[in-house]
Enzyme design. Structure first.
Site, PDB file in Angstrom:
ATOM      1  CD  GLU A   8       0.089  -6.407   7.257  1.00 54.46           C
ATOM      2  OE1 GLU A   8      -0.858  -5.962   5.722  1.00 54.46           O
ATOM      3  OE2 GLU A   8      -0.706  -5.380   8.324  1.00 54.46           O
ATOM      4  CE1 TYR A  24      -4.648   0.543   9.816  1.00 50.71           C
ATOM      5  CE2 TYR A  24      -3.664  -1.987   9.190  1.00 50.71           C
ATOM      6  CZ  TYR A  24      -3.376  -0.229   9.832  1.00 50.71           C
ATOM      7  OH  TYR A  24      -2.030   0.243   9.876  1.00 50.71           O
ATOM      8  CD  GLU A  34       0.828  -1.276   9.777  1.00 48.89           C
ATOM      9  OE1 GLU A  34      -0.293  -1.384   9.213  1.00 48.89           O
ATOM     10  OE2 GLU A  34       2.118  -1.889   8.652  1.00 48.89           O
ATOM     11  CG  ASP A  63      -2.026   1.294   1.527  1.00 48.85           C
ATOM     12  OD1 ASP A  63      -2.570   2.011   0.055  1.00 48.85           O
ATOM     13  OD2 ASP A  63      -1.709   1.150   2.804  1.00 48.85           O
TER      14      ASP A  63
END
Ligand code: GCB
Length: 635
Positions: A447, A500, A536, A203
């Site tokens: 990840e 998230y 994160e 990303d």
């Protein structure tokens, strides 16, 4: 450390083995070394031919680039993508070519006892370098330096200026790091002939070009090639175990002198390896953990090499900090004191220059981090410029040093070729960064699809390899909440986990965060019995967008989401939870897509480094945490 442990440490084999052929010391000037920066404007040409191969077919390196066709001026260092108004160049995939001429000082050419080295701080992704039309090196990987000795080459035609040509290709394949795939669109009713796209599973914008300084530097013919230090202490005595490798020749004398910050003599030694003892040691402490953070000594390595005909002298001064790092089941210890990470994740990213090295930006970012009360960051998702690591050393900012292993999602990227390259990248990373006191942990990936069957062998090999390279630092890879079948987990020293909640899942439902987050922590801890870092978490916020009650993408929602995470962090902090790193320090550019509005907006600062509301929330929290966990002296 007990006397016995200290004796064991002194007797043990030197932890860091030299992984690659030759060192990669950061070029520094000294009485016997010179550095010439080749930054500025280079000629530039993208190879837009259908197979992107015209440059090689027509040997563009054999002539001045300007003689091969139209060139434009391109700043170095910088990504080329955002420099022009041409969207084709912004999104270009394939080879681009740079060249320039350099006037080499006459003495460098006439003095046969001088080595001249050409060094590129980094170029993304694959680079080939020629000097006066002759290939001198090639390098795979976008974020680490490479160099070539060019002494004999430039002596061949001493009166001619020296022409440096660098071709750089940003194409990513299943075996590059990060991986990617090239997809040809063969439906001629929808796409023109030869149409292809680069797919990536990460990303951030795949910025390309020469991203860090290009330098010429000199050393004597016999020279200090590499230095490795490991540090320890007992009571008030610091211990520095060092190893120096010399190249280029015959018998030599090495004198090592350690100086304190004020330049006063502290200790000395002779020979290529040994231990320096530092009485009344001043340890290297993180920012906000001590009133005098980032204390650095200087280790001067002086070499004299004598042959029948000549004498060579070299000197290299390495800044170093004396500190230890240890991990228990529940804690991260720096100098035997529990350390709590309150920090950020970053990107090397800014308007116009893309990923290009930029001092004003770097210094501004450090000022912002110190304002926030940040004591650490992760070099998501690739190694950062060495100058940034040096800033961290000096300011006491702790680093999780991450390699470019991001977006490993396709099972074909777990094969032998990928693994071998990944191991080489870890070699290069450890070789470059091993002496930085700020680096406290290696991260081998972000990840990856760690639930896939080949992941276990892949990560076991990678982590064991990294631990063999450096026995003084823990190793992790960053996992994701959803990877509940994590195959590499048993091998990491610290669990770094991204999540998230209330963003990618249960959108808008802040009320679920406490339950999901604490369940998730408990599960990770039960499974691995390792300390956990929230590596994160965050939410996009478009600056200036407001809604109350909060809605996604507003500054209020970003704040509320952070707050709900913080509540859980505070519950787990005294158990096994050892740190929180916000995603992200600043907004950054990504590929275009329906989930991104001109880039990722999870920054607490805008891309121009202006604060969103969340920056103030975080600042309050981090200074409070510094007081609670950092042993700040009372005012
Ligand atoms: C992640 C990735 C990071 C992304 C972030 C996001 O998990 O590690 O590279 O930018 O999420 O914002 O989606």
């Amino acid at each position: 450390m007990s006397v016995w442990l200290r004796v064991l440490w002194l007797l043990s084999v030197f932890g860091t083995v030299l992984p690659l052929d030759g060192g990669m010391l950061f070029p520094r000037e000294s009485s016997f070394r010179e550095v010439k920066e080749l930054n500025g404007l280079w000629d530039f040409r993208a190879d837009g031919s259908p197979n992107r191969n015209e440059g090689f077919e027509k040997a563009w390196h054999k002539r001045q680039l300007a003689e091969t066709g139209p060139v434009i001026e391109m700043p170095v260092p910088a990504s080329y993508n955002d420099i022009t108004q041409d969207p084709t160049l912004r999104d270009f995939i394939g080879w681009v070519w740079y060249d320039r001429e350099v006037a080499v000082p006459a003495r460098w050419i006439s003095d046969q006892g001088t080595r001249v080295v050409l060094r590129v701080g980094s170029a993304h992704y694959y680079s080939i370098v020629w000097v006066n039309g002759e290939k001198v090196t090639e390098h795979e990987g976008g974020h680490l330096p490479f160099e070539a000795e060019i002494s004999s080459l430039i002596r061949r035609e001493p009166t001619k200026p020296c022409r440096i040509t660098i071709a750089v290709n940003n194409t990513l394949t299943l075996e590059t790091l990060p991986p990617g795939t090239i997809q040809y669109m063969n439906d001629s009713s929808r796409y023109p002939d030869g149409f292809f796209v680069q797919n990536m599973d990460f990303d951030f914008f795949n910025y390309a070009g020469i991203h860090r300084s290009v330098l010429l530097y000199t050393t004597p013919k016999v020279y200090v090639d590499d230095i490795t230090v490991e540090t320890n202490f007992m009571d008030n005595t610091g211990l520095i175990r060092y190893k120096v490798s010399v190249r280029g020749g015959f018998s030599n004398t090495l004198n090592i002198t350690l100086m304190d910050k004020d330049g006063h003599f502290v200790a000395s030694s002779n020979g290529s390896s040994g231990v320096l003892r530092v009485v009344d040691v001043k340890l290297w402490w993180p920012y906000l953990m001590h009133e005098n953070p980032g204390y650095l000594y200087s280790m001067k390595v002086h070499l004299i090499a004598v042959s029948e005909t000549s004498t060579y002298e070299d000197e290299y001064t390495l800044p170093l900090g004396i500190r230890t790092v240890n991990v228990t089941n529940t804690q991260f210890l720096i100098n035997n004191k529990p350390f709590y990470f309150h920090g950020v994740n970053k990107h090397e990213d800014a308007d116009i220059r893309g990923r290009g090295f930029d001092w004003p930006l770097i210094v501004k970012d450090f000022n912002l981090m110190k304002w926030l009360g940040v004591n650490s960051f992760r070099t998501s998702h690739y190694p950062y410029a060495e100058e940034i690591l040096q800033m961290c050393d000096r300011h006491g900012i702790v680093l999780i040093d991450e390699c470019p292993g991001v977006g490993i999602k396709d099972i074909r990227s777990f094969g032998n070729a990928s693994l071998s390259h990944h191991l080489v990248v870890m070699d290069e990373l450890v070789r470059r960064d091993k002496n930085h006191p700020s680096v406290v942990m290696w991260s081998v990936a972000n990840e990856p699809a760690s639930e896939m069957p080949p992941a276990e062998f892949y990560f076991k090999t990678l982590i064991e390899h990294t631990k063999a390279l450096d026995q003084t630092r823990p190793v992790t890879y960053v996992t994701i909440a959803e990877a509940d079948m994590d195959k590499g987990g048993p091998y990491v020293d610290v669990v770094c986990v991204n999540s998230y909640f209330a963003w990618y899942f249960d959108q808008g439902r802040l009320d679920i965060v406490p339950l999901q987050l604490s369940t998730h922590f408990e599960n990770w801890y039960r499974k691995y019995q390792r300390p956990i870092i929230q590596s994160e978490y965050g939410a996009d916020a478009v600056p200036g967008l407001h809604m109350d009650p909060p809605m996604m993408f507003t500054e209020e929602y970003q704040n509320a989401l952070l707050q709900s995470y913080h509540d859980v962090f505070d519950q787990k902090r005294n158990q096994y939870f050892i740190g929180e790193l916000i995603w992200n320090f600043a907004d950054f550019m990504t590929a275009q897509g329906i989930y991104r509005v001109v880039g990722n907006k999870k920054g607490i600062f805008t891309r121009q480094r202006q604060p969103k509301a969340a920056a103030f929330l975080l600042r309050k929290r981090y200074w409070r945490l510094a007081n609670e966990t950092g042993r700040l002296l009372p005012d």
